[in-house]
Design an enzyme around this catalytic site. Structure first.
Site, short mmCIF file in Angstrom:
data_model
loop_
_atom_site.label_atom_id
_atom_site.label_comp_id
_atom_site.label_asym_id
_atom_site.label_seq_id
_atom_site.Cartn_x
_atom_site.Cartn_y
_atom_site.Cartn_z
N ASP A 699 28.39 -9.49 -32.86
CA ASP A 699 27.31 -9.07 -33.75
C ASP A 699 26.61 -10.34 -34.26
OD1 ASP A 699 25.70 -7.48 -35.30
OD2 ASP A 699 27.32 -6.41 -36.28
N HIS A 833 31.93 -8.99 -40.46
CA HIS A 833 30.78 -9.11 -41.37
C HIS A 833 31.27 -9.28 -42.81
CE1 HIS A 833 27.04 -8.27 -43.47
NE2 HIS A 833 27.69 -7.33 -44.15
#
Length: 858
Positions: A699, A833
């Site tokens: 990501d 994240h």
């Protein structure tokens, strides 16, 4: 401000001259030209001339197609252009098992509509590229254009010229055409126009050309470019009670998709604040006093993006020129002019405060060939409007609610807005004339296509297995009262609270005891510790009470002030590695919601100590899933933080987490190589074997970065795996995960346009032919239109069928323990994240290695 919004101010480079934006140079000044506002991306000579300094055209100069045609330079000017759509990256052809087909078969079919429109072009339509040479050489690009366009009868009305290359929709009679023009001074110039290329409709240059033509169309509709997108200032949405204005606009791009070239367009909004920077500075000065004002002002303003409405350009504030006021002068042509007089003569604007300081914005582009880069632009605060939202605004429920009423469009509203946009283009005579001149036209309806809805997964929790409502994608009710897969006994733990929150703390402790039993968590009474409402007092209390035997620390914070939270996390993640749970007292203030809140807190505490909540069936054995994400820490000198999270067991319920801090400009994977090796060692320790299959979900890949992932990161990952032994060769798959995309899908359900159900997969029509890619709509939303996630498999030596790849990816979206439902991305990406964000926002150091086996960052 937090996140990317603030960066440290940078010093002014030597030899740069500070000027006002908008000042026009004389020809004599072109070599040391004052800065202009950055040109609109893709502006071309003709309708919307390119307002850049002309570069000297030497024989050795490498030719450049302007407006992003090709990524090459003219001499030293212009630098490398980013290919935002990664059009030059071809990965599918290297994977044998998806050369023929990359579509899955599972699930039931569903009719969808997408925000795409096919581009129709004339049969045999081609774009002809010509090189244009001037004798004697002409330095000014504007002059070159004027001389060339004296020959309308030869070239025709439809043309695009960037000063070196000419594009025409028809072929000239001769391969080489010689024309003669005359300057105003009577100097004769010979122009040689030579055919260099014939470009088919699907060539990358043509695709970029279509985008430039479409940007012209948007300008014909009176839309203004801000950043990379276009907005309509004539149709603003005002929210006077919050002093906000929203400009509606559109994100557009034209690309080659599976079977045709299509325009993808989505609704976008630009939030502008009605207050100027001068208003903001005045309020701040009253609030913090003269002494603290310079520091506070620099802290608040540096890094913000402002809009100057006199030319509709955006600038980033890099520093504040405390020694400059509007009465200062700069050189314009051969004369000196004050900022005050310049704005009055150029824009008819009167500066009311002659003592205001000026703002500095460094222009990020190269100067003319052989010349130094242009100097910084100096801006007048009175004419600069703040854009975006502050953290305080984001935390204000009423502001966000009123904004959402305008910006969170339902599928029906979004389709209506898009259809209105299509109608506006078809009704605009100038736009239609421009399209027909080039022989282009768009389908006047949104694309219809077929997707598939994957079957709902069964959740395994302890000895029980249950299903959930696939439309809500949530199982918080179903899991209530069931024991967890594994629960950690709470025997030695601490709860810190302030005197004011004593009642709330004891109420939370009682409720935690109530909810822990049914989950199977054995909970002893916590040691209750009171601290004074000061950061130093809290840190001292932690240092005196937290020891090696402490399992977890719960801290009740009186407010959501960042400094206290950061203080707790820094100490307990770096100096004294202990899982911690912070709770703001306001969250616990409603007695009727306390059971729900306590349940979520108990689940989080269990995860942070190494407990497991639920799992789903993963058929692949000896599989390791890796999630990678990054965060840019502007507070610590623009360092990048890379986070890697890897699964340790078959049920994907135990995870290894590692975070690395990189200096600016260093590739994020350099540090993560070491983290991946540590993850493989942890897997060996847990399973007594290494994984035979590794799937990496990457990501945090921005537009235009795909080539770097394919050429640099994938080989680095393979090299890291090799360090575990020369004969160790697991099957490897690397998938790039992208959330910020313009694609939207709608389903017609019960006669009404709605969001597609969770589990919808789209792998035809709107995917790219050169990639092995697919979209999944995994979560459910209550408001607005759902945003799908795009998955691009850039490397795959596993031979896993596309159907299995899609099913596995969707399964992993069920495994994020901080939410009892399906999330937008696979769990390891969301974990990565969270970890990168915690380190970048609060810790600014690498966490202690003793925490690597725990989800301490949830």
């Amino acid at each position: 401000m937090t996140g990317r919004a603030r960066a440290r101010s940078r010093g002014r480079a030597r030899g740069q001259e500070a000027v006002t934006p908008g000042a026009q140079p004389t020809p004599a000044q072109e070599a040391a030209r004052p800065v202009l506002p950055p040109p609109a991306e893709g502006e071309l000579v003709g309708r919307g001339r390119q307002k850049r300094a002309p570069g000297a055209m030497s024989a050795e100069a490498v030719l450049q197609i302007s407006a992003g045609f090709q990524q090459v330079k003219i001499g030293e000017r212009g630098g490398r252009r980013r290919d935002f759509h990664d059009a030059g990256v071809h990965t599918r052809q290297l994977m044998e098992h998806v050369k023929e087909s990359k579509t899955g078969v599972s699930g039931s079919s569903i009719e969808l509509r997408a925000n795409f429109m096919r581009l129709l072009s004339r049969p045999q339509w081609a774009l002809y590229q010509y090189h244009v040479d001037f004798k004697p050489p002409m330095e000014s690009r504007r002059l070159r254009s004027a001389l060339l366009f004296q020959h309308d009868e030869t070239l025709g009305k439809a043309r695009t010229f960037d000063g070196a290359l000419l594009f025409l929709p028809h072929r000239l009679h001769n391969t080489e055409t010689v024309l003669c023009s005359e300057t105003r001074q009577g100097e004769r110039v010979q122009i040689t126009v030579t055919l260099t290329n014939e470009l088919p409709p699907s060539s990358p240059v043509c695709l970029q050309f279509y985008n430039i033509i479409f940007r012209r169309i948007l300008r014909m509709l009176n839309m203004q470019q801000i950043g990379r997108h276009y907005y309509n200032p004539d149709d603003p949405l005002n929210i006077p009670q919050h002093r906000l204005t929203i400009w509606p606009g559109f994100v557009t791009n034209i690309l080659q998709y599976e079977s045709s070239i299509m325009l993808c367009t989505d609704v976008s909004h630009k939030v502008l604040r009605s207050e100027t920077v001068l208003d903001f500075m005045s309020t701040l000065k009253q609030h913090c006093g003269d002494q603290r004002f310079p520091d506070a002002c620099t802290k608040e303003l540096v890094g913000l993006i402002v809009l100057t409405k006199y030319n509709n350009k955006t600038y980033r504030i890099d520093e504040i020129a405390w020694d400059h006021t509007p009465n200062n002068t700069f050189k314009r042509g051969d004369t000196m002019i004050s900022f005050k007089d310049y704005y009055k003569t150029q824009y008819g604007l009167e500066i009311t405060d002659g003592n205001q300081v000026l703002l500095v914005s460094h222009v990020r582009r190269m100067g003319p060939a052989g010349a130094p880069p242009p100097g910084p632009a100096l801006l007048v605060p009175e004419f600069c409007y703040l854009t975006g939202l502050t953290d305080k605004m984001r935390n204000d429920f009423n502001i966000m609610k009123d904004l959402a009423a305008h910006t969170r469009l339902t599928p029906e509203q979004r389709e209506s807005r898009l259809n209105r946009f299509i109608t506006n283009i078809s009704k605009n005579a100038e736009a239609q004339n421009e399209l027909s001149t080039w022989g282009l036209s768009f389908e006047n309806k949104l694309l219809s296509l077929t997707g598939r809805v994957l079957p709902a997964e069964r959740i395994i929790q302890g000895a029980k297995m249950y299903e959930y409502n696939p439309w809500t994608a949530d199982w918080s009710k179903e899991m209530r009262g069931l024991p967890l897969i594994s629960s950690m006994p709470l025997e030695s733990w601490l709860m810190f609270y302030t005197r004011r929150n004593g009642d709330v703390a004891h109420a939370l402790l009682q409720t935690l005891n109530k909810v822990a039993g049914p989950m199977g968590i054995r909970m002893q009474r916590a040691v209750m510790i009171e601290y004074d409402d000061r950061q130093e007092s809290l840190l001292r209390a932690l240092q005196q009470n937290v020891g090696p035997g402490t399992q977890i620390v719960v801290v009740i914070l009186p407010t959501n002030r960042k400094d206290k939270y950061d203080c707790v996390k820094k100490y307990l993640c770096v100096d004294c590695p202990t899982p911690s749970q912070c709770v703001v007292s306001r969250t616990l203030s409603r007695p009727q919601a306390l059971m729900t809140v306590a349940t979520k807190i108990a689940l989080q505490m269990n995860c942070k100590m190494g407990g497991e909540l639920w799992s789903i069936e993963i058929p692949l054995r000896q599989l390791m899933i890796v999630g990678i994400d990054c965060y840019h820490d502007t507070a610590a000198g623009k360092r990048s933080i890379g986070a890697l999270v890897a699964s340790l067991n078959q049920s994907m319920s135990r995870w290894f987490s590692k975070c690395v801090l990189q200096s600016r400009g260093q590739e994020i994977i350099d540090g993560l190589k070491v983290a991946l090796k540590a993850a493989l060692k942890a897997y060996w320790k847990y399973n007594n074997c290494l994984p035979s299959r590794i799937i990496v979900y990457r990501d945090g890949v921005g537009d235009g970065m795909l080539q770097s992932v394919v050429n640099y990161e994938v080989p680095q990952i393979m090299q890291s795996i090799k360090t575990m032994g020369e004969d160790y060769a697991p099957k490897l798959t690397v998938v790039v995960v992208k959330k910020r995309i313009a694609s939207r899908f709608f389903a017609r359900i019960d006669g009404k346009l709605s969001n597609p159900p969770p589990g919808t997969v789209i792998d035809t029509e709107v995917t790219r032919p050169e990639w092995y890619d697919f979209f999944i709509v995994s979560q459910a939303v209550r408001m607005g239109s759902i945003c799908p996630t795009h998955y691009n498999v850039v490397f795959d030596s596993s031979g896993l069928k596309p159907d299995h790849m899609q099913r596995l990816t969707y399964k992993l979206c069920h495994m994020y323990y901080n939410w009892q439902g399906i999330v937008r991305v696979p769990a390891p990406c969301q974990y990565a994240h969270k970890l990168a964000f915690l380190v970048g926002q609060s810790i600014h150091k690498e966490p202690n290695i003793n925490l690597d086996d725990f989800l301490y960052y949830l």
